[in-house]
Every structure is written in structure tokens, then in C-alpha cells.
Scaffold this active site. Structure first.
Site, mmCIF file in Angstrom:
data_model
loop_
_atom_site.group_PDB
_atom_site.id
_atom_site.type_symbol
_atom_site.label_atom_id
_atom_site.label_comp_id
_atom_site.label_asym_id
_atom_site.label_seq_id
_atom_site.Cartn_x
_atom_site.Cartn_y
_atom_site.Cartn_z
ATOM 1 N N CYS A 196 -9.760 -29.868 33.074
ATOM 2 C CA CYS A 196 -9.633 -29.145 31.838
ATOM 3 C C CYS A 196 -10.711 -29.329 30.944
ATOM 4 O O CYS A 196 -11.149 -30.703 30.360
ATOM 5 C CB CYS A 196 -8.385 -29.521 31.118
ATOM 6 S SG CYS A 196 -7.863 -29.011 29.536
ATOM 7 N N CYS A 245 -13.775 -22.788 31.171
ATOM 8 C CA CYS A 245 -12.153 -23.089 30.779
ATOM 9 C C CYS A 245 -11.818 -22.920 32.172
ATOM 10 O O CYS A 245 -12.067 -21.806 32.966
ATOM 11 C CB CYS A 245 -11.630 -22.198 29.638
ATOM 12 S SG CYS A 245 -9.852 -22.355 30.009
HETATM 13 N N1 DGL Z 1 -7.714 -24.889 31.101
HETATM 14 C C1 DGL Z 1 -8.280 -25.711 29.846
HETATM 15 C C2 DGL Z 1 -9.589 -25.815 29.960
HETATM 16 O O1 DGL Z 1 -10.397 -25.784 30.731
HETATM 17 C C3 DGL Z 1 -7.808 -25.354 28.562
HETATM 18 C C4 DGL Z 1 -6.854 -24.179 28.488
HETATM 19 C C5 DGL Z 1 -5.948 -24.482 27.011
HETATM 20 O O2 DGL Z 1 -5.056 -25.295 27.361
HETATM 21 O O3 DGL Z 1 -6.239 -23.892 25.972
HETATM 22 O O4 DGL Z 1 -10.404 -25.806 28.663
#
Ligand code: DGL
Length: 275
Positions: free
Chosen positions: A74, A193
Site C-alpha cells: 500500500c 496506488c
Molecule cells: N491502495 C492503497 C495505496 O496504494 C491505498 C488506498 C486507500 O486506502 O486510500 O495507496
């Protein structure tokens, strides 16, 4: 003595599954334990303190469940919590365990990809505000110009099953145009993301053909394989049975319904509370 366990993979929701599936491609023999904090997603608009608190709970849980190595799959957690966890928490918990992020491994490959030396980052508000990408890129490639665009609505689109809807097109088109209007020389866009690969087809539709669109999974998979070759002491703490299990803070049924897009066959999923 530490007992070997699966590699822990953490994301605020489903996005980390895009990283996990690539890691499994590169390292099919390893065991993985995925944790999605689906009940509290999104993290992207949350404060530094809250992202750190939630991420640290997730890491402790994965350690308690037998993982010795945890990947923050993440970007928001990597940008806002990784350093504190590595520098403050790990030495107190167990300095032999490891927590790694996904921003650095992505950035390492960029120097070979961009020709114009102008790169764009699409990410959550939290990742963009943290400046983690420009900072990491400047450390390795001072000649690369970086511009970012926060796309706060994209994660909710994915988490709510709206990725393929017509409504998604409007927001995807708008943010890509915004990014390209900041720098017309961009030849490489990083999907910073882990949820965004789920929107890949639409992102590609609104991005001029000559621009590379980079999904992180491939690079994280390659980088982790290399890390474990360079760190045999950690490699020996990772079990190898090719098994993948899943934890979610949501209900098992809801998680399975969506996660099945990424995985064939029966999924072993448990619901847990983080604290
Ligand atoms: N998937 C996550 C990232 O790579 C974050 C998504 C979220 O919870 O806003 O930043």
C-alpha cells in the site's frame, strides 16, 4: 529462535491483491498471508497519525500470526507509516523481523524506463502530500522532473465495485488530463496506488499512446525476489508451500466476492479485528 512463516502482505483494502498476484507469479513457491483492512478503507485521505496507527496494528497482527517479513503493499501506508515502523517500532518489537514498502522498489526501475526524464505520479492524496515519490526519485535520479496528481475518488470507485462503470470514466479522464496539463513532457506515469491497476483499461484509454503506464506489481515482485536472494537469513524464515491465505476486517463473504477476481479456486479467508 524465530519460526519460519508466510510472507505477510498488507493493504488498506483490495488494492494489495494486485501486488500479491504479481509476487505469486515471481515467487510461486512461497506462502503468503494477505491482510486487507477493508472495513476501514480508504486510508488515502486519512491523517499521518491514523494511517500509522492502523498500519502498525496490521503489522503486529501479521507478526502475531507467524509472519517474519511483512510487505506494505500500500503506497499510502508505505509513505506515511513505513519509516516510523522501521525506525521506532521494529527495534522494540523484534529487530530480526522486517517490514518493507513498495515505493522504493518501484522508483528503482524508473531510471531505465523514462526517456524524456519527465515522470507523472497518480496516487492518493496522502501519498501525493507526503512527497515520498519525488523525494525517492530525486535521491536516485536527480535529473528526473516529477509531477503528481491526487485522485481521491479512485479508491472508493474500486472498493465499491464501480471500476467498470461509466461514472468512473469521468473521474479517470479528468485526473489524467490534470496531470498532463502540469507537464506536457511526461512520458511515464506511475500508478502509485495499488488499487489503480484495477482501473488500468480505463486509464490507458485516456492516456496518449506514447506514454508508459507503470503498474507496480511486476517491479515489487522482481525486487522482493532479489531481496530474498541477497538476504538468505530472511529467506530461510519464509515458508515455501505455495499456499496463500487471506485475512479481512470486513465479512468473509464480501471479501471473497471481490477478491475472487484476482484468484482462481477456493480462497481460505478469515475475518479479524485489528487493535
Ligand atoms: N491502495 C492503497 C495505496 O496504494 C491505498 C488506498 C486507500 O486506502 O486510500 O495507496
Amino acid at each position: 529462535m524465530l519460526v519460519p512463516g508466510p510472507i505477510g502482505v498488507f493493504d488498506s483494502g483490495y488494492g494489495g491483491l494486485t501486488i500479491l498476484s504479481q509476487m505469486r507469479e515471481h515467487m510461486p513457491e512461497y506462502d503468503f498471508l494477505y491482510l486487507g483492512d477493508n472495513a476501514r478503507t480508504p486510508y488515502g485521505t486519512r491523517s499521518f497519525e491514523v494511517v500509522y496507527e492502523f498500519t502498525s496494528q496490521a503489522v503486529k497482527t501479521l507478526f502475531d500470526m507467524g509472519c517474519q517479513l511483512v510487505i506494505l503493499a500500500c503506497n499510502t501506508a508505505s509513505a506515511k507509516a513505513l519509516r516510523t515502523i522501521q525506525q521506532i517500532d521494529l527495534p522494540k518489537m523484534d529487530p530480526r523481523k522486517r517490514v518493507l514498502g513498495i515505493i522504493r522498489p518501484t522508483v528503482e526501475f524508473l531510471g531505465d524506463i523514462t526517456i524524456s526524464r519527465h515522470v507523472g505520479i497518480l496516487a492518493t492524496s496522502g501519498t501525493i502530500k507526503s512527497q515520498s515519490y519525488p523525494l525517492e526519485i530525486k535521491k536516485l535520479f536527480p535529473d528526473i522532473t516529477v509531477n503528481g496528481e491526487a485522485c481521491p475518488i479512485w479508491v472508493p470507485l474500486v472498493e465499491n465495485g464501480e471500476a467498470q462503470s461509466e461514472g468512473a470514466d469521468y473521474f479517470i479522464h479528468r485526473h489524467i488530463d490534470n496531470l498532463l496539463s502540469k507537464d506536457s513532457l511526461i512520458d511515464t506515469i506511475v500508478l502509485g496506488c495499488t488499487h489503480y491497476p484495477i482501473l488500468y483499461d480505463k486509464i490507458r484509454r485516456y492516456t496518449p499512446e506514447h506514454i508508459n503506464v507503470i503498474m507496480q506489481g511486476e517491479y515489487v515482485g522482481r525486487s522482493l525476489t532479489d531481496y530474498l536472494i541477497r538476504h538468505p537469513e530472511m529467506d530461510s524464515l519464509c515458508t515455501k508451500g505455495g499456499i496463500c491465505r487471506f485475512l479481512t476486517t470486513e465479512s468473509v463473504d464480501i471479501f471473497k466476492q471481490y477478491a475472487s477476481i484476482f484468484f482462481d479456486g477456493d480462497m481460505q479467508v478469515c475475518s479479524i479485528a485489528l487493535k
